[in-house]
Motif scaffolding. Sequence first.
Motif, mmCIF file in Angstrom:
data_model
loop_
_atom_site.group_PDB
_atom_site.id
_atom_site.type_symbol
_atom_site.label_atom_id
_atom_site.label_comp_id
_atom_site.label_asym_id
_atom_site.label_seq_id
_atom_site.Cartn_x
_atom_site.Cartn_y
_atom_site.Cartn_z
ATOM 1 N N ASN A 12 59.681 37.586 51.320
ATOM 2 C CA ASN A 12 59.772 36.449 51.256
ATOM 3 C C ASN A 12 58.558 35.939 50.684
ATOM 4 O OD1 ASN A 12 59.913 33.472 51.739
ATOM 5 N ND2 ASN A 12 59.926 33.601 53.943
ATOM 6 N N PHE A 13 58.324 36.135 49.235
ATOM 7 C CA PHE A 13 57.331 35.910 48.645
ATOM 8 C C PHE A 13 57.672 34.411 48.157
ATOM 9 C CE2 PHE A 13 55.455 35.975 43.836
ATOM 10 C CZ PHE A 13 53.940 36.151 44.652
ATOM 11 N N LEU A 14 56.651 33.587 48.711
ATOM 12 C CA LEU A 14 56.704 32.223 48.491
ATOM 13 C C LEU A 14 55.811 31.751 47.550
ATOM 14 C CD1 LEU A 14 57.755 29.711 50.050
ATOM 15 C CD2 LEU A 14 55.753 29.480 51.100
ATOM 16 N N CYS A 15 56.533 31.605 46.185
ATOM 17 C CA CYS A 15 55.853 31.547 44.717
ATOM 18 C C CYS A 15 55.707 29.854 44.738
ATOM 19 C CB CYS A 15 56.386 32.159 43.818
ATOM 20 S SG CYS A 15 58.065 31.661 43.525
ATOM 21 N N ALA A 16 55.402 29.191 45.829
ATOM 22 C CA ALA A 16 55.204 27.792 45.588
ATOM 23 C C ALA A 16 53.700 27.279 44.975
ATOM 24 C CB ALA A 16 54.931 26.923 47.007
ATOM 25 N N HIS A 17 53.761 25.994 44.303
ATOM 26 C CA HIS A 17 52.493 25.848 43.580
ATOM 27 C C HIS A 17 51.082 25.970 44.299
ATOM 28 C CE1 HIS A 17 49.688 23.615 41.128
ATOM 29 N NE2 HIS A 17 49.662 22.731 41.937
ATOM 30 N N PRO A 18 50.782 25.516 45.542
ATOM 31 C CA PRO A 18 49.764 25.696 46.263
ATOM 32 C C PRO A 18 49.335 27.194 46.249
ATOM 33 C CG PRO A 18 51.042 24.233 47.458
ATOM 34 C CD PRO A 18 51.773 24.795 46.279
ATOM 35 N N LEU A 19 50.369 28.015 46.213
ATOM 36 C CA LEU A 19 50.060 29.671 46.720
ATOM 37 C C LEU A 19 49.827 30.370 45.165
ATOM 38 C CD1 LEU A 19 52.499 30.064 49.519
ATOM 39 C CD2 LEU A 19 50.211 29.557 49.732
ATOM 40 N N GLN A 20 50.051 29.761 44.089
ATOM 41 C CA GLN A 20 49.882 30.450 42.848
ATOM 42 C C GLN A 20 48.363 30.972 42.577
ATOM 43 O OE1 GLN A 20 52.172 31.348 40.339
ATOM 44 N NE2 GLN A 20 53.791 30.325 40.827
ATOM 45 N N LYS A 21 47.514 30.310 43.172
ATOM 46 C CA LYS A 21 46.279 30.997 42.734
ATOM 47 C C LYS A 21 45.809 32.114 43.889
ATOM 48 C CE LYS A 21 44.211 26.387 41.582
ATOM 49 N NZ LYS A 21 43.279 25.230 41.646
ATOM 50 N N LYS A 22 46.465 31.835 45.022
ATOM 51 C CA LYS A 22 46.105 32.799 46.081
ATOM 52 C C LYS A 22 46.803 34.290 45.527
ATOM 53 C CE LYS A 22 47.632 34.435 50.807
ATOM 54 N NZ LYS A 22 48.354 33.721 52.190
ATOM 55 N N TYR A 23 47.932 34.059 44.674
ATOM 56 C CA TYR A 23 48.391 35.543 44.327
ATOM 57 C C TYR A 23 48.128 35.764 42.634
ATOM 58 C CZ TYR A 23 51.517 34.770 48.352
ATOM 59 O OH TYR A 23 51.917 34.560 49.648
ATOM 60 N N LEU A 50 65.941 34.170 45.735
ATOM 61 C CA LEU A 50 66.450 34.944 44.957
ATOM 62 C C LEU A 50 66.163 36.463 45.315
ATOM 63 C CD1 LEU A 50 67.844 34.420 42.056
ATOM 64 C CD2 LEU A 50 65.707 35.367 40.806
ATOM 65 N N ILE A 51 67.422 37.391 45.157
ATOM 66 C CA ILE A 51 67.113 38.451 45.715
ATOM 67 C C ILE A 51 66.920 39.411 44.402
ATOM 68 C CG2 ILE A 51 68.296 40.523 47.090
ATOM 69 C CD1 ILE A 51 67.997 37.649 48.861
ATOM 70 N N LYS A 105 61.286 41.823 47.032
ATOM 71 C CA LYS A 105 62.629 41.859 47.225
ATOM 72 C C LYS A 105 63.441 40.619 47.347
ATOM 73 C CE LYS A 105 61.941 46.416 48.235
ATOM 74 N NZ LYS A 105 62.087 47.355 47.169
ATOM 75 N N VAL A 106 62.246 39.440 47.931
ATOM 76 C CA VAL A 106 63.045 38.119 47.863
ATOM 77 C C VAL A 106 62.238 37.124 47.482
ATOM 78 C CG1 VAL A 106 64.113 36.520 49.607
ATOM 79 C CG2 VAL A 106 64.260 39.104 49.959
ATOM 80 N N TRP A 107 62.276 36.368 46.631
ATOM 81 C CA TRP A 107 61.443 35.463 45.918
ATOM 82 C C TRP A 107 62.154 33.905 46.517
ATOM 83 C CZ3 TRP A 107 57.866 35.527 41.733
ATOM 84 C CH2 TRP A 107 57.740 36.776 41.016
ATOM 85 N N HIS A 108 60.972 33.378 47.069
ATOM 86 C CA HIS A 108 61.331 31.882 47.462
ATOM 87 C C HIS A 108 60.567 31.028 46.795
ATOM 88 C CE1 HIS A 108 61.239 29.677 51.750
ATOM 89 N NE2 HIS A 108 61.891 29.202 50.755
#
Length: 305
Positions: free
Chosen positions: A226-237, A107-108, A249-252
Amino acid sequence: MNKPCLEVHIPISPTDNFFNMVHYLVESFRQLGGELYNQTKFVITVGEGVPNKKFNKYLTWANDYRIEWRWVEKNLFAKFNYFATALQRFRYSYEADMVLMLDADMLITGLLDNIVERSQRTQCFIGKPAENHPFWRKTREFSPEIWWMKVLQNAGFSEKESIPPYFNLGFLLAPSSIMRKIGSTIFYEMEKVNEVVEIPTRCQVAVSLAILRHQINYDEVNLKYNFLCAHPLQKKYKNITKSELRDIKVWHYAGPKGQIQKQRDFINPKTVEKFLRKKNLNHVSRHFQKRLRFVHREIVQKGLK
């Protein structure tokens, strides 16, 4: 230097889910991509199938955008399966100055002008480094360094060659001449990787080999492109600030698990609507939900006309 024109290339399978994600991606670019959108053409490469008589009628929404549909060559798909869909994009003859390779599940949410102009000015291939090394599923056999050595040697590189840059495939940007160089050997690189190891990320490794082989200058961007908002990375962020989220700028939204699931939430506008009504989301998912709501509203309104 004149403002560059842009081609955005997106690989998909011919499913409702993928068509719907493309719709939201392109509409988000229209809303939030600024003036660059008016100089952008979208090329959608479709694997596993051929166009039929119902195609244009079924995808009437696409008439509102500068979209061109292309199908993967049958022999390539038979040989490389869905990996061919991603890699064929590098073999096209581009009309634009700049080429941006995007995954469909993006998503841009901000202007891309600066990064596009930077890539043109520096004549660099630009991407965000992948979150993990490509051989993470194979570390019981060999270390990542040994896997890289095996792949590089099989591809004809010297034993002294250093590990090449390794980017997430979701956002890759370069002048069209550089993308064509990568495309000139991309399927050869893929074959060399396949001869050594079969991993889900081998497309990304193939791109790395092509960058190395053609001695392409490259640069890196941070997560906002390229903000990778996948499940394993939610805790990282979990500590990411509101200001940082607004600057993305770009949600992945890749990933089969978690609060945002593309295969569940992006089947059609109705499933998107269901996701937008969800409560008790974490702060990352709430921000994505907020940005998605504006795009969804426009898509629904167009559908009612």
